[in-house]
Design a protein around this motif. Structure first.
Motif, short mmCIF file in Angstrom:
data_model
loop_
_atom_site.label_atom_id
_atom_site.label_comp_id
_atom_site.label_asym_id
_atom_site.label_seq_id
_atom_site.Cartn_x
_atom_site.Cartn_y
_atom_site.Cartn_z
N TYR A 78 0.81 -1.22 0.00
CA TYR A 78 0.00 0.00 0.00
C TYR A 78 0.85 1.27 0.00
CZ TYR A 78 -4.32 -2.59 1.01
OH TYR A 78 -5.40 -3.42 0.94
N SER A 79 2.14 1.13 0.22
CA SER A 79 2.99 2.33 0.36
C SER A 79 3.20 3.02 -0.98
CB SER A 79 4.34 1.95 0.97
OG SER A 79 5.16 1.29 0.02
N GLY A 80 3.26 4.33 -0.93
CA GLY A 80 3.54 5.10 -2.13
C GLY A 80 4.88 4.74 -2.74
N GLU A 81 5.85 4.42 -1.90
CA GLU A 81 7.18 4.06 -2.40
C GLU A 81 7.11 2.81 -3.27
OE1 GLU A 81 11.54 2.52 -0.86
OE2 GLU A 81 10.21 3.48 0.59
N PHE A 82 6.44 1.77 -2.79
CA PHE A 82 6.32 0.54 -3.58
C PHE A 82 5.54 0.80 -4.86
CE2 PHE A 82 4.42 -3.34 -5.06
CZ PHE A 82 5.46 -4.26 -4.95
N LEU A 83 4.39 1.44 -4.75
CA LEU A 83 3.53 1.66 -5.91
C LEU A 83 4.19 2.53 -6.97
CD1 LEU A 83 0.21 2.10 -3.93
CD2 LEU A 83 0.85 0.14 -5.34
N LYS A 84 4.92 3.57 -6.55
CA LYS A 84 5.60 4.43 -7.51
C LYS A 84 6.82 3.75 -8.12
CE LYS A 84 4.03 8.75 -5.52
NZ LYS A 84 4.41 9.98 -4.79
N SER A 85 7.41 2.81 -7.41
CA SER A 85 8.58 2.11 -7.94
C SER A 85 8.21 1.03 -8.94
CB SER A 85 9.38 1.46 -6.80
OG SER A 85 9.91 2.43 -5.94
N PHE A 86 7.06 0.37 -8.74
CA PHE A 86 6.77 -0.81 -9.53
C PHE A 86 5.49 -0.74 -10.37
CE2 PHE A 86 9.34 -2.18 -5.87
CZ PHE A 86 10.47 -2.55 -6.58
N ILE A 87 4.62 0.25 -10.13
CA ILE A 87 3.40 0.35 -10.93
C ILE A 87 3.26 1.74 -11.56
CG2 ILE A 87 0.87 0.24 -10.90
CD1 ILE A 87 1.09 -1.92 -8.73
N LEU A 88 3.33 2.78 -10.77
CA LEU A 88 3.08 4.14 -11.26
C LEU A 88 4.41 4.87 -11.44
CD1 LEU A 88 0.13 4.86 -8.83
CD2 LEU A 88 -0.03 4.29 -11.26
N LYS A 89 5.13 4.55 -12.49
CA LYS A 89 6.49 5.05 -12.67
C LYS A 89 6.56 6.45 -13.27
CE LYS A 89 8.36 0.41 -12.95
NZ LYS A 89 9.15 -0.54 -13.69
N GLY A 90 5.47 7.02 -13.68
CA GLY A 90 5.43 8.39 -14.19
C GLY A 90 4.36 9.17 -13.46
N ASN A 91 4.25 10.46 -13.76
CA ASN A 91 3.22 11.28 -13.14
C ASN A 91 1.83 11.01 -13.71
OD1 ASN A 91 5.00 12.62 -11.41
ND2 ASN A 91 5.51 14.13 -12.97
N TYR A 92 1.79 10.34 -14.86
CA TYR A 92 0.51 10.04 -15.52
C TYR A 92 0.54 8.63 -16.09
CZ TYR A 92 0.20 15.05 -15.11
OH TYR A 92 0.19 16.31 -14.59
N LEU A 93 -0.64 8.03 -16.18
CA LEU A 93 -0.81 6.76 -16.88
C LEU A 93 -1.59 7.07 -18.14
CD1 LEU A 93 -0.69 3.61 -16.98
CD2 LEU A 93 -2.96 3.65 -15.92
N VAL A 94 -1.08 6.62 -19.26
CA VAL A 94 -1.75 6.83 -20.54
C VAL A 94 -2.20 5.46 -21.06
CG1 VAL A 94 -1.49 7.61 -22.93
CG2 VAL A 94 -0.33 8.84 -21.06
N THR A 95 -3.43 5.41 -21.52
CA THR A 95 -3.95 4.21 -22.17
C THR A 95 -4.81 4.68 -23.34
OG1 THR A 95 -5.04 2.08 -21.80
CG2 THR A 95 -5.95 3.98 -20.62
N SER A 96 -5.48 3.77 -23.97
CA SER A 96 -6.37 4.17 -25.07
C SER A 96 -7.69 3.44 -24.91
CB SER A 96 -5.73 3.86 -26.43
OG SER A 96 -5.52 2.47 -26.57
N HIS A 97 -8.71 4.07 -25.45
CA HIS A 97 -10.04 3.47 -25.45
C HIS A 97 -10.79 4.07 -26.63
CE1 HIS A 97 -13.77 1.71 -24.17
NE2 HIS A 97 -14.34 2.89 -24.19
N ALA A 98 -11.46 3.20 -27.37
CA ALA A 98 -12.17 3.62 -28.57
C ALA A 98 -11.18 4.36 -29.46
CB ALA A 98 -13.41 4.43 -28.22
N ASN A 99 -11.42 5.62 -29.73
CA ASN A 99 -10.54 6.40 -30.61
C ASN A 99 -9.82 7.50 -29.86
OD1 ASN A 99 -11.06 4.99 -33.06
ND2 ASN A 99 -13.09 5.94 -33.08
#
Length: 191
Positions: A78-99
């Motif tokens: 649950y720690s921010g350190e773990f999550l930022k190190s291994f899942i949320l490595k940037g300030n934003y998450l970009v994905t796509s949906h539809a167009n």
């Protein structure tokens, strides 16, 4: 590559005007991009965590035994350190949906992943760690942390993978969080 061409400056940061309304002040546009059915966030070692969890991998690599309690391990997950190190490595998450390209604030995602009412971690007998998301559609297993024992890998993978977990995470994020949608400029792909 197409997202960078359309939405980023020369330094590979998302253009500030595309981030308006997501964070205040606007954080630099570093990002992680994930698309498709399954999203791998990290492949490699887990740093100090396996040592602190007193993790021991079986000789065949199929089981991990932990000397720390499940509560201690969950605290780290649950720690921010773990999550930022291994899942949320940037300030934003970009994905796509539809167009559209969809841009989510990592801070918003972090608040969800740190909320034990929404995200719950559990350790299986094999030592795999699963992260379940609880929402209006019930409980869905989204995250997996596991050891890949093949000789050419011998590392941990952290992701929303297996059975379309990445796509399920994308649906959850779209339904739960604010995001900026930018129409994909398909015409520029052929230039």
């Amino acid at each position: 590559m197409q997202f960078k061409n359309q939405c980023c400056e020369a330094d590979n940061l998302i253009r500030a005007e595309l981030l308006e309304g997501l964070t205040y002040p606007i954080a630099p546009g570093t990002f992680t991009m994930k698309t498709g059915m399954n999203w791998q966030f990290h492949l490699g070692q887990l740093g100090r965590y396996i040592e602190e969890w007193k993790g021991r991998i079986s000789e065949d690599g199929k089981t991990i035994f932990y000397g720390s309690s499940e509560e201690t391990i969950a605290h780290d997950l649950y720690s921010g350190e773990f999550l930022k190190s291994f899942i949320l490595k940037g300030n934003y998450l970009v994905t796509s949906h539809a167009n559209d390209w969809l841009i989510f604030s990592s801070d918003d995602i972090l608040s969800v992943l740190q909320d034990s009412e929404i995200t719950r971690w559990r350790i299986l007998n094999s030592g795999r760690i699963k992260g379940d998301i609880h929402s209006a559609w019930g409980k869905r297993t989204i995250f997996t942390i596991e050891y890949r024992a093949e000789k050419h890998k011998q590392s941990f993978v952290v992701g929303a993978h297996g059975g379309g977990a990445g796509a399920r995470l994308g649906i959850f994020l779209r339904d739960s969080l604010m995001f900026n949608a930018i129409p994909i400029d398909y015409e520029s792909w052929n230039r």
